[in-house]
Motif scaffolding. Structure first.
Motif, mmCIF file in Angstrom:
data_model
loop_
_atom_site.group_PDB
_atom_site.id
_atom_site.type_symbol
_atom_site.label_atom_id
_atom_site.label_comp_id
_atom_site.label_asym_id
_atom_site.label_seq_id
_atom_site.Cartn_x
_atom_site.Cartn_y
_atom_site.Cartn_z
ATOM 1 N N TYR A 45 -5.595 -0.764 9.911
ATOM 2 C CA TYR A 45 -5.286 -1.609 8.756
ATOM 3 C C TYR A 45 -5.435 -3.062 9.186
ATOM 4 C CZ TYR A 45 -3.457 2.539 6.462
ATOM 5 O OH TYR A 45 -3.330 3.785 5.887
ATOM 6 N N ASP A 46 -6.143 -3.832 8.383
ATOM 7 C CA ASP A 46 -6.450 -5.226 8.696
ATOM 8 C C ASP A 46 -5.447 -6.140 8.000
ATOM 9 O OD1 ASP A 46 -7.493 -7.711 9.185
ATOM 10 O OD2 ASP A 46 -9.575 -7.139 8.774
ATOM 11 N N ARG A 47 -4.465 -6.637 8.745
ATOM 12 C CA ARG A 47 -3.423 -7.474 8.152
ATOM 13 C C ARG A 47 -3.928 -8.842 7.718
ATOM 14 N NH1 ARG A 47 2.520 -6.548 10.853
ATOM 15 N NH2 ARG A 47 2.690 -4.324 10.341
ATOM 16 N N SER A 48 -5.129 -9.206 8.132
ATOM 17 C CA SER A 48 -5.723 -10.471 7.673
ATOM 18 C C SER A 48 -6.322 -10.320 6.277
ATOM 19 C CB SER A 48 -6.799 -10.935 8.650
ATOM 20 O OG SER A 48 -7.920 -10.053 8.624
ATOM 21 N N LYS A 49 -6.299 -9.087 5.761
ATOM 22 C CA LYS A 49 -6.878 -8.826 4.441
ATOM 23 C C LYS A 49 -5.861 -8.112 3.537
ATOM 24 C CE LYS A 49 -11.591 -8.414 6.248
ATOM 25 N NZ LYS A 49 -12.772 -7.523 6.405
ATOM 26 N N PRO A 50 -4.808 -8.847 3.145
ATOM 27 C CA PRO A 50 -3.833 -8.240 2.221
ATOM 28 C C PRO A 50 -4.430 -8.120 0.820
ATOM 29 C CG PRO A 50 -3.299 -10.542 2.576
ATOM 30 C CD PRO A 50 -4.444 -10.236 3.506
ATOM 31 N N TYR A 51 -3.927 -7.173 0.056
ATOM 32 C CA TYR A 51 -4.399 -7.037 -1.323
ATOM 33 C C TYR A 51 -3.243 -6.607 -2.206
ATOM 34 C CZ TYR A 51 -4.492 -1.943 -0.589
ATOM 35 O OH TYR A 51 -4.147 -0.642 -0.329
ATOM 36 N N THR A 52 -3.416 -6.836 -3.493
ATOM 37 C CA THR A 52 -2.495 -6.337 -4.515
ATOM 38 C C THR A 52 -3.321 -5.601 -5.545
ATOM 39 O OG1 THR A 52 -0.980 -8.207 -4.206
ATOM 40 C CG2 THR A 52 -0.775 -6.952 -6.248
ATOM 41 N N LYS A 53 -2.988 -4.346 -5.784
ATOM 42 C CA LYS A 53 -3.738 -3.563 -6.759
ATOM 43 C C LYS A 53 -2.823 -2.542 -7.428
ATOM 44 C CE LYS A 53 -6.766 -1.883 -3.829
ATOM 45 N NZ LYS A 53 -7.842 -1.067 -3.201
ATOM 46 N N VAL A 54 -3.279 -2.032 -8.543
ATOM 47 C CA VAL A 54 -2.557 -0.995 -9.262
ATOM 48 C C VAL A 54 -3.022 0.367 -8.749
ATOM 49 C CG1 VAL A 54 -2.124 0.072 -11.510
ATOM 50 C CG2 VAL A 54 -2.228 -2.423 -11.309
ATOM 51 N N ILE A 55 -2.057 1.197 -8.344
ATOM 52 C CA ILE A 55 -2.390 2.537 -7.846
ATOM 53 C C ILE A 55 -1.632 3.583 -8.655
ATOM 54 C CG2 ILE A 55 -2.840 1.698 -5.509
ATOM 55 C CD1 ILE A 55 -0.124 2.877 -4.677
ATOM 56 N N LYS A 56 -1.985 4.841 -8.466
ATOM 57 C CA LYS A 56 -1.335 5.931 -9.192
ATOM 58 C C LYS A 56 0.032 6.248 -8.583
ATOM 59 C CE LYS A 56 -5.712 8.093 -10.544
ATOM 60 N NZ LYS A 56 -6.581 9.302 -10.409
ATOM 61 N N PHE A 99 0.855 -2.231 -6.103
ATOM 62 C CA PHE A 99 1.019 -1.971 -4.672
ATOM 63 C C PHE A 99 0.408 -3.113 -3.864
ATOM 64 C CE2 PHE A 99 -0.703 -0.149 -0.703
ATOM 65 C CZ PHE A 99 0.476 0.273 -0.129
ATOM 66 N N LYS A 100 1.155 -3.572 -2.847
ATOM 67 C CA LYS A 100 0.696 -4.629 -1.958
ATOM 68 C C LYS A 100 0.428 -4.028 -0.582
ATOM 69 C CE LYS A 100 3.231 -8.230 -4.427
ATOM 70 N NZ LYS A 100 4.272 -9.296 -4.359
ATOM 71 N N GLY A 101 -0.837 -3.893 -0.259
ATOM 72 C CA GLY A 101 -1.200 -3.260 0.994
ATOM 73 C C GLY A 101 -2.103 -4.121 1.853
ATOM 74 N N TYR A 102 -2.703 -3.486 2.833
ATOM 75 C CA TYR A 102 -3.703 -4.119 3.685
ATOM 76 C C TYR A 102 -4.973 -3.280 3.631
ATOM 77 C CZ TYR A 102 0.353 -6.529 5.703
ATOM 78 O OH TYR A 102 1.496 -7.272 5.875
ATOM 79 N N GLU A 103 -6.097 -3.950 3.685
ATOM 80 C CA GLU A 103 -7.365 -3.222 3.656
ATOM 81 C C GLU A 103 -7.474 -2.291 4.850
ATOM 82 O OE1 GLU A 103 -11.160 -5.022 3.150
ATOM 83 O OE2 GLU A 103 -10.495 -6.248 1.451
ATOM 84 N N ALA A 104 -7.881 -1.059 4.557
ATOM 85 C CA ALA A 104 -8.092 -0.074 5.619
ATOM 86 C C ALA A 104 -9.559 -0.069 6.004
ATOM 87 C CB ALA A 104 -7.664 1.305 5.147
ATOM 88 N N TYR A 128 1.574 -1.455 5.246
ATOM 89 C CA TYR A 128 1.539 -2.193 3.983
ATOM 90 C C TYR A 128 2.455 -3.388 4.116
ATOM 91 C CZ TYR A 128 5.145 1.435 3.641
ATOM 92 O OH TYR A 128 6.167 2.309 3.913
ATOM 93 N N GLN A 129 2.608 -4.164 3.046
ATOM 94 C CA GLN A 129 3.299 -5.446 3.143
ATOM 95 C C GLN A 129 4.820 -5.342 3.022
ATOM 96 O OE1 GLN A 129 1.461 -8.547 0.657
ATOM 97 N NE2 GLN A 129 -0.415 -7.303 0.573
ATOM 98 N N TYR A 130 5.337 -4.198 2.628
ATOM 99 C CA TYR A 130 6.766 -4.066 2.344
ATOM 100 C C TYR A 130 7.580 -3.764 3.601
ATOM 101 C CZ TYR A 130 4.675 -3.445 -2.256
ATOM 102 O OH TYR A 130 3.927 -3.612 -3.386
ATOM 103 N N VAL A 131 8.749 -4.389 3.693
ATOM 104 C CA VAL A 131 9.680 -4.076 4.780
ATOM 105 C C VAL A 131 10.435 -2.788 4.474
ATOM 106 C CG1 VAL A 131 11.743 -4.881 6.016
ATOM 107 C CG2 VAL A 131 9.929 -6.499 5.434
ATOM 108 N N MET A 132 10.682 -2.530 3.193
ATOM 109 C CA MET A 132 11.491 -1.362 2.816
ATOM 110 C C MET A 132 10.869 -0.604 1.657
ATOM 111 S SD MET A 132 15.514 -1.209 1.619
ATOM 112 C CE MET A 132 16.178 -1.363 3.288
#
Length: 581
Positions: free
Chosen positions: A370-381, A350-355, A204-208
């Motif tokens: 995980y495709d780092r060329s396809k980042p996304y931001t979405k609401v997750i549980k 949540f800021k992730g990458y498309e799986a 995912y996009q987070y370092v920590m």
């Protein structure tokens, strides 16, 4: 001449500045973590420069034979833990390198200590204690065992010299490392604790990411402050630093899109153990796939923000700790087990990458990527609510036979107040007999952990002996006392096999001799005969086995050993006058 002197001054200033750089900072591409020898050598050099505000203190001996080194930073130069408390200052304890393959905290702390001293930025109301390197054993076993991790170039091994995962060892304390840690904890009595780590799991996009003591398991007084004030502060300030965080756990139970379940740190873990001492606790988890230098700097920034809010809220944190301790002293019912409440659902951005899935070059089958060329931001549980599944009401006091030496030693080390019986004494109290217990066939961290413990409490008279220990439950350390001594607890001493000898029989009978005595018992005791008949009617196998029927009679006779399956720790429920040393 003047320009020559200035050049000499500048030359030596450059040498001095370089000498204060850490091995991480001096390395190519900042992809290097310091060895144990380099860590200690570095702190010794810094200590020589700032002896008034820094002290190095060795505690105990780790399993590899080297002491645990604590770095203490005190702005006013006071290094007496008792005096520090009298001055109403807070203590922040930071642990590094418990998993030496997750070494960011080691290198970040070296830089932070230097910078706080060099820039004269030590907080005036907070004493900072840092364990330089906890798993020295694993750090000496240097290599590249974390095959999925992006740097550093070489690092230590997860297991210690006994091949123990030290972050599963705190409550059972098999390692000498854990004993030294507990000595530090009870000597310095921190209000806040941090353990630095690196995570694996999804990309995912987070370092920590961050673990905090789970709010429903934490003392409610502390949980109110951490959930509403301290934790939001850390999240917002890390975002300002360029290291936006989310709670740990994304992808731990599948893809991140399925949601995050907050981590439950039981007392085997560092933060679960410190929570028993009513200490506010956090774990940083930098992400294994991010560059090592970013992970180190993120850890550095987090520690700085934690120091800042400890200084800002120093008086409040101290007051809350006192209130939490007082509440635990009077607390009657204690949770022993928890489970996530899947019906209580929050949401989180949540800021992730498309799986996706593609053909594996290894197996020819489908594999996740995980495709780092396809980042996304979405609401997750986000599942951040736990419910208690097992509780215990504390007794007035526990009585622990002196035979159980490790229990006694750990209680003393953890600061539990105990008294000893002055004479052999028969007490009317409650004892547990074990019913069903589940035990795995393979060990975990050197133990066969018991679970699903069923208990049969029996009020009875029991003889204890001079020197046996009485533990009254009117202490701030009550959580530790109850969670270790109540066998149903997820990390109780019984769960970790401290009392397994009580699960074995010591006496038996000779079949042909006992036959006549058993027949006589059945003739004289109609209730026993009826009990046997009922048991045979329910269990045909019992009816077809002479040996089993003999054992049934033996087990229900006065001859059967009363210690079998009896938990040796007694529970005093009523006010009882005791003659104590």
């Amino acid at each position: 001449m003047r320009s020559f002197l200035l050049a000499i001054v500048f030359f030596f200033a450059c040498i001095s500045a370089k000498a204060q750089l850490t091995p991480f900072e001096l390395s190519k591409d900042k992809n290097y973590t310091a060895t144990y020898a380099e860590v200690i050598s570095y702190y010794q050099k810094v200590n020589k420069l700032y002896p008034q505000q820094m002290k190095m203190i060795n505690y105990g001996t780790t399993d590899v034979g080297k002491p645990l080194t604590l770095i203490v930073l005190s702005k006013n130069g006071v290094f007496d833990p008792g005096l520090i408390k009298k001055q109403d200052k807070r203590v922040l304890l930071i642990n590094n390198g418990i998993h030496p393959g997750e070494p960011e905290g080691i290198d970040a702390s070296m830089m932070l200590v230097r910078d706080l001293l060099k820039k004269n930025q030590l907080p005036k109301d907070v004493v900072i204690c840092l364990i330089a390197l906890y798993n020295i054993d694993g750090n000496l076993n240097r290599g590249q065992s974390r095959v999925s991790q992006n740097g550093p170039a070489a690092y230590g091994f997860r297991g210690n010299y006994r091949n123990l995962d030290l972050n599963r060892d705190f409550i059972k304390a098999d390692s000498r490392n854990a004993l030294a840690f507990t000595q530090i904890l009870t000597t310095w009595k921190p209000e806040v604790f941090l353990d630095n780590h690196t995570s694996d799991g999804a990309d995912y996009q987070y370092v920590m990411t961050l673990i905090e003591t789970q709010k429903d398991k934490q003392n409610s007084i502390l949980a109110d402050y951490t959930s509403k004030t301290l934790t939001p502060y850390l999240y917002s300030h890390m975002k300002k630093s360029g290291y936006e965080m989310i709670p740990y756990g994304a992808g731990e139970e599948g893809l991140p899109d399925s949601g995050i379940v907050s981590f439950l740190e039981t007392p085997r873990f560092a933060t679960g153990f410190t929570a028993q001492h009513n200490i506010i606790s956090y774990i940083t988890e930098t992400h294994m796939l991010k560059p090592f230098d970013k992970r180190v700097y993120a850890t550095y920034d987090f520690m700085q923000h934690l120091i800042d809010i400890n200084q800002r809220d120093a008086k409040l944190i101290g007051d809350l700790k006192k209130k939490a301790d007082a509440a635990v002293i009077s607390q009657k019912t204690f949770p022993l087990k928890w489970e996530v409440d899947m019906k209580a659902v929050d949401t989180i951005t949540f800021k992730g990458y498309e799986a996706g899935y593609k053909t594996s070059d290894v197996s020819g089958l489908k594999r996740l990527y995980y495709d780092r060329s396809k980042p996304y931001t979405k609401v997750i549980k986000f599942y951040n609510t736990y419910k208690t599944t097992v509780t215990a009401d504390k007794p007035l006091a526990y009585v622990i036979p002196q035979a159980w030496g490790k229990v006694i030693d750990l209680f003393k080390l953890n600061g539990v107040k105990m008294q000893q019986l002055a004479h052999d004494t028969t007490l009317n109290l409650q004892m547990y007999y074990f019913g069903d217990i589940k035990t795995p066939t393979r060990p975990f961290e050197g133990h066969y952990l018991h679970s699903s413990v069923q208990l049969n409490p029996v009020d009875m008279a029991m003889k204890f002996y001079v020197g046996d220990y009485v533990v009254y439950t009117n202490q701030a350390i009550n959580r530790y006392i109850v969670e270790t001594l109540e066998p149903q607890g997820v990390d109780s001493f019984f769960a970790w096999n401290f009392f397994d000898s009580m699960l074995g029989e010591k006496e038996y009978f000779s079949d042909y001799v006992f036959e006549d005595k058993a027949a006589d018992l059945l003739k004289k005791d109609a209730a026993l005969k009826q009990k046997l008949d009922d048991a045979k009617a329910k269990d045909p196998q019992l009816g077809n086995s002479a040996q089993a029927q003999l054992f049934f009679v033996y087990k229900n006779s006065p001859y059967f050993e009363k210690t079998y399956m009896r938990y040796p720790v007694g529970r005093i429920l009523n006010d009882t006058k005791l003659d104590l040393k």
